[in-house]
Every structure is written in C-alpha cells, then in structure tokens.
Design a protein around this motif. Sequence first.
Motif, PDB file in Angstrom:
ATOM      1  N   MET A   1       2.873  23.535  14.576  1.00  0.00           N
ATOM      2  CA  MET A   1       3.587  24.683  15.086  1.00  0.00           C
ATOM      3  C   MET A   1       2.842  25.284  16.273  1.00  0.00           C
ATOM      4  O   MET A   1       3.482  25.646  17.253  1.00  0.00           O
ATOM      5  N   ALA A   2       1.549  25.374  16.168  1.00  0.00           N
ATOM      6  CA  ALA A   2       0.767  25.974  17.251  1.00  0.00           C
ATOM      7  C   ALA A   2       0.879  25.137  18.530  1.00  0.00           C
ATOM      8  O   ALA A   2       0.958  25.678  19.621  1.00  0.00           O
ATOM      9  N   HIS A   3       0.939  23.834  18.382  1.00  0.00           N
ATOM     10  CA  HIS A   3       0.957  22.954  19.551  1.00  0.00           C
ATOM     11  C   HIS A   3       2.358  22.723  20.110  1.00  0.00           C
ATOM     12  O   HIS A   3       2.563  22.777  21.322  1.00  0.00           O
ATOM     13  N   TYR A   4       3.337  22.460  19.235  1.00  0.00           N
ATOM     14  CA  TYR A   4       4.690  22.116  19.676  1.00  0.00           C
ATOM     15  C   TYR A   4       5.709  23.248  19.516  1.00  0.00           C
ATOM     16  O   TYR A   4       6.813  23.165  20.051  1.00  0.00           O
ATOM     17  N   GLY A   5       5.406  24.243  18.713  1.00  0.00           N
ATOM     18  CA  GLY A   5       6.316  25.360  18.531  1.00  0.00           C
ATOM     19  C   GLY A   5       7.458  25.104  17.562  1.00  0.00           C
ATOM     20  O   GLY A   5       8.341  25.941  17.395  1.00  0.00           O
ATOM     21  N   LYS A   6       7.483  23.956  16.949  1.00  0.00           N
ATOM     22  CA  LYS A   6       8.533  23.628  15.980  1.00  0.00           C
ATOM     23  C   LYS A   6       8.056  22.514  15.067  1.00  0.00           C
ATOM     24  O   LYS A   6       7.050  21.865  15.321  1.00  0.00           O
ATOM     25  N   LEU A   7       8.806  22.325  14.004  1.00  0.00           N
ATOM     26  CA  LEU A   7       8.551  21.241  13.058  1.00  0.00           C
ATOM     27  C   LEU A   7       9.856  20.473  12.927  1.00  0.00           C
ATOM     28  O   LEU A   7      10.849  21.001  12.422  1.00  0.00           O
ATOM     29  N   ASP A   8       9.881  19.254  13.430  1.00  0.00           N
ATOM     30  CA  ASP A   8      11.101  18.446  13.392  1.00  0.00           C
ATOM     31  C   ASP A   8      11.305  17.767  12.036  1.00  0.00           C
ATOM     32  O   ASP A   8      12.413  17.729  11.522  1.00  0.00           O
ATOM     33  N   ILE A   9      10.228  17.204  11.503  1.00  0.00           N
ATOM     34  CA  ILE A   9      10.333  16.410  10.273  1.00  0.00           C
ATOM     35  C   ILE A   9       9.195  16.776   9.336  1.00  0.00           C
ATOM     36  O   ILE A   9       8.036  16.832   9.750  1.00  0.00           O
ATOM     37  N   MET A  10       9.541  17.027   8.086  1.00  0.00           N
ATOM     38  CA  MET A  10       8.528  17.208   7.058  1.00  0.00           C
ATOM     39  C   MET A  10       8.774  16.115   6.021  1.00  0.00           C
ATOM     40  O   MET A  10       9.829  16.054   5.400  1.00  0.00           O
ATOM     41  N   TYR A  11       7.812  15.223   5.916  1.00  0.00           N
ATOM     42  CA  TYR A  11       7.920  14.102   4.981  1.00  0.00           C
ATOM     43  C   TYR A  11       7.000  14.385   3.804  1.00  0.00           C
ATOM     44  O   TYR A  11       5.788  14.421   3.933  1.00  0.00           O
ATOM     45  N   ASN A  12       7.587  14.596   2.660  1.00  0.00           N
ATOM     46  CA  ASN A  12       6.878  15.020   1.460  1.00  0.00           C
ATOM     47  C   ASN A  12       6.857  13.857   0.462  1.00  0.00           C
ATOM     48  O   ASN A  12       7.871  13.542  -0.143  1.00  0.00           O
ATOM     49  N   ASN A  13       5.708  13.220   0.307  1.00  0.00           N
ATOM     50  CA  ASN A  13       5.599  12.070  -0.584  1.00  0.00           C
ATOM     51  C   ASN A  13       4.262  12.134  -1.311  1.00  0.00           C
ATOM     52  O   ASN A  13       3.313  11.469  -0.949  1.00  0.00           O
ATOM     53  N   ALA A  14       4.209  12.960  -2.327  1.00  0.00           N
ATOM     54  CA  ALA A  14       2.982  13.089  -3.091  1.00  0.00           C
ATOM     55  C   ALA A  14       3.317  13.048  -4.571  1.00  0.00           C
ATOM     56  O   ALA A  14       4.382  13.485  -4.988  1.00  0.00           O
ATOM     57  N   GLY A  15       2.431  12.525  -5.335  1.00  0.00           N
ATOM     58  CA  GLY A  15       2.655  12.519  -6.768  1.00  0.00           C
ATOM     59  C   GLY A  15       1.566  11.772  -7.492  1.00  0.00           C
ATOM     60  O   GLY A  15       0.853  10.961  -6.913  1.00  0.00           O
ATOM     61  N   ILE A  16       1.458  12.075  -8.749  1.00  0.00           N
ATOM     62  CA  ILE A  16       0.513  11.392  -9.615  1.00  0.00           C
ATOM     63  C   ILE A  16       1.269  10.920 -10.844  1.00  0.00           C
ATOM     64  O   ILE A  16       2.270  11.529 -11.234  1.00  0.00           O
ATOM     65  N   PRO A  17       0.829   9.848 -11.458  1.00  0.00           N
ATOM     66  CA  PRO A  17       1.542   9.358 -12.639  1.00  0.00           C
ATOM     67  C   PRO A  17       1.161  10.127 -13.894  1.00  0.00           C
ATOM     68  O   PRO A  17       0.054  10.645 -14.014  1.00  0.00           O
ATOM     69  N   SER A  18       2.101  10.188 -14.794  1.00  0.00           N
ATOM     70  CA  SER A  18       1.796  10.701 -16.129  1.00  0.00           C
ATOM     71  C   SER A  18       1.384   9.494 -16.954  1.00  0.00           C
ATOM     72  O   SER A  18       1.448   8.368 -16.478  1.00  0.00           O
ATOM     73  N   PRO A  19       0.955   9.681 -18.189  1.00  0.00           N
ATOM     74  CA  PRO A  19       0.554   8.526 -18.989  1.00  0.00           C
ATOM     75  C   PRO A  19       1.690   7.506 -19.095  1.00  0.00           C
ATOM     76  O   PRO A  19       2.851   7.876 -19.222  1.00  0.00           O
ATOM     77  N   SER A  20       1.355   6.213 -19.001  1.00  0.00           N
ATOM     78  CA  SER A  20       2.367   5.159 -19.077  1.00  0.00           C
ATOM     79  C   SER A  20       3.067   5.145 -20.420  1.00  0.00           C
ATOM     80  O   SER A  20       4.252   4.902 -20.515  1.00  0.00           O
ATOM     81  N   VAL A  21       2.309   5.354 -21.468  1.00  0.00           N
ATOM     82  CA  VAL A  21       2.881   5.368 -22.806  1.00  0.00           C
ATOM     83  C   VAL A  21       2.651   6.769 -23.373  1.00  0.00           C
ATOM     84  O   VAL A  21       1.616   7.051 -23.952  1.00  0.00           O
ATOM     85  N   PRO A  22       3.615   7.678 -23.121  1.00  0.00           N
ATOM     86  CA  PRO A  22       3.382   9.053 -23.577  1.00  0.00           C
ATOM     87  C   PRO A  22       3.342   9.136 -25.096  1.00  0.00           C
ATOM     88  O   PRO A  22       4.017   8.373 -25.781  1.00  0.00           O
ATOM     89  N   PRO A  23       2.562  10.070 -25.599  1.00  0.00           N
ATOM     90  CA  PRO A  23       2.514  10.246 -27.051  1.00  0.00           C
ATOM     91  C   PRO A  23       3.809  10.882 -27.529  1.00  0.00           C
ATOM     92  O   PRO A  23       4.636  11.321 -26.725  1.00  0.00           O
ATOM     93  N   GLY A  24       3.982  10.941 -28.813  1.00  0.00           N
ATOM     94  CA  GLY A  24       5.124  11.656 -29.358  1.00  0.00           C
ATOM     95  C   GLY A  24       5.004  13.126 -29.010  1.00  0.00           C
ATOM     96  O   GLY A  24       3.942  13.606 -28.606  1.00  0.00           O
ATOM     97  N   ILE A  25       6.072  13.870 -29.158  1.00  0.00           N
ATOM     98  CA  ILE A  25       6.096  15.277 -28.771  1.00  0.00           C
ATOM     99  C   ILE A  25       5.031  16.089 -29.507  1.00  0.00           C
ATOM    100  O   ILE A  25       4.441  17.009 -28.936  1.00  0.00           O
ATOM    101  N   VAL A  26       4.735  15.733 -30.717  1.00  0.00           N
ATOM    102  CA  VAL A  26       3.737  16.457 -31.499  1.00  0.00           C
ATOM    103  C   VAL A  26       2.353  16.323 -30.880  1.00  0.00           C
ATOM    104  O   VAL A  26       1.562  17.261 -30.896  1.00  0.00           O
ATOM    105  N   ASP A  27       2.064  15.165 -30.289  1.00  0.00           N
ATOM    106  CA  ASP A  27       0.750  14.899 -29.712  1.00  0.00           C
ATOM    107  C   ASP A  27       0.680  15.125 -28.211  1.00  0.00           C
ATOM    108  O   ASP A  27      -0.334  14.841 -27.584  1.00  0.00           O
ATOM    109  N   LEU A  28       1.757  15.631 -27.614  1.00  0.00           N
ATOM    110  CA  LEU A  28       1.797  15.832 -26.168  1.00  0.00           C
ATOM    111  C   LEU A  28       0.709  16.808 -25.729  1.00  0.00           C
ATOM    112  O   LEU A  28       0.592  17.909 -26.268  1.00  0.00           O
ATOM    113  N   ASP A  29      -0.098  16.398 -24.763  1.00  0.00           N
ATOM    114  CA  ASP A  29      -1.153  17.243 -24.212  1.00  0.00           C
ATOM    115  C   ASP A  29      -0.516  18.151 -23.153  1.00  0.00           C
ATOM    116  O   ASP A  29      -0.200  17.714 -22.044  1.00  0.00           O
ATOM    117  N   LEU A  30      -0.321  19.415 -23.481  1.00  0.00           N
ATOM    118  CA  LEU A  30       0.361  20.344 -22.587  1.00  0.00           C
ATOM    119  C   LEU A  30      -0.434  20.631 -21.320  1.00  0.00           C
ATOM    120  O   LEU A  30       0.142  20.880 -20.263  1.00  0.00           O
TER     121      LEU A  30
END
Length: 162
Positions: A1-30
């Motif tokens: 913004m400081a250099h160009y005065g605008k933002l044409d494209i915002m590419y949002n691609n972030a993430g982390i995986p949760s456990p591959s084999v989730p536990p049952g709801i009783v054992d879910l780590d909140l």
Amino acid sequence: MAHYGKLDIMYNNAGIPSPSVPPGIVDLDLNELDFVMKINKRGMIVDIKHAARVMILVGLGSILCTSSISGVLAPIPTPMVLAQIGKFYSGLTQEQIVGIVNGFGELEGAKCEDIDVAKAPLYLASDEAKFISGLNLIVDGGFTSFKSLTCHLQIKLFNPSY
C-alpha cells in the motif's frame, strides 16, 4: 500500500493439518482443535478483513482464499499429503504412497501436479475471471466427484495394477 497505493490481489493460502486419524469425540484435544482453527479459519478471516479494508477504498481487488482438498481428500502428492496417508499405511514405501495418490484422478493419463493447482488462482486473479465470484474450484482431476478415498485405497493396496 505504501509503495503502490492499492492492493490488487490478496492470495490467502495458509493452513496446518489436524491429526490424520482424529480420536473419538470423547478424546478430542480441544487445545489442539483451537490451535488448528485459529490458524486455518481465523487466520484466513483476518487476512480477508485487512485486504478488503484497503480494496474497498479504491473500489477494486481480488481476494483468493485457497486450501488443499486435504480437508476432504488428498489427491496431490505433496509432503504433507504423503505423511498423512503414510500414517494410515505405515507398511508402504514412499514410492508406493506416491503411486496411490497419483492414481486418484479420473482423467485418463493425467496426473494432478502442483502447477495445475497454481494455475487456478492465477486465472482467478486475471482479468478473464472478472465476473467470477464465490467459486469453489476443486482442482483434483475429478477425484472428489467420482471416488471414495477408503474404497480406492483398499482396492489399490490389494490390487496394485488397479
């Protein structure tokens, strides 16, 4: 913004995986659930908020939010995908797991590669896509349309020529 005065494209691609084999709801780590949601959901919303704030001022812009389809299935043999599937089938070699993942697509003779996924946001951010909005574009060679991950993995394991 400081250099160009605008933002044409915002590419949002972030993430982390949760456990591959989730536990049952009783054992879910909140605490683990909160951490994954904070990165994958809240992080994306914060990015959208700040991009929209500056795009509204100039009346234009493109916000792209992407993720892998690992939340549904995992068709591209990235290190994260291979590690997740490897947890299910610890007896397989890395090469065998890559073969399984490459066999997920429905388009005969084609493999879904990183570049295929990279071209999708490139198109969406281009002038050719100026009238596209709210699209859920899945780049997976038809896998999520036609196959069941559990069924496919079982068939592939017991019939390598499949």
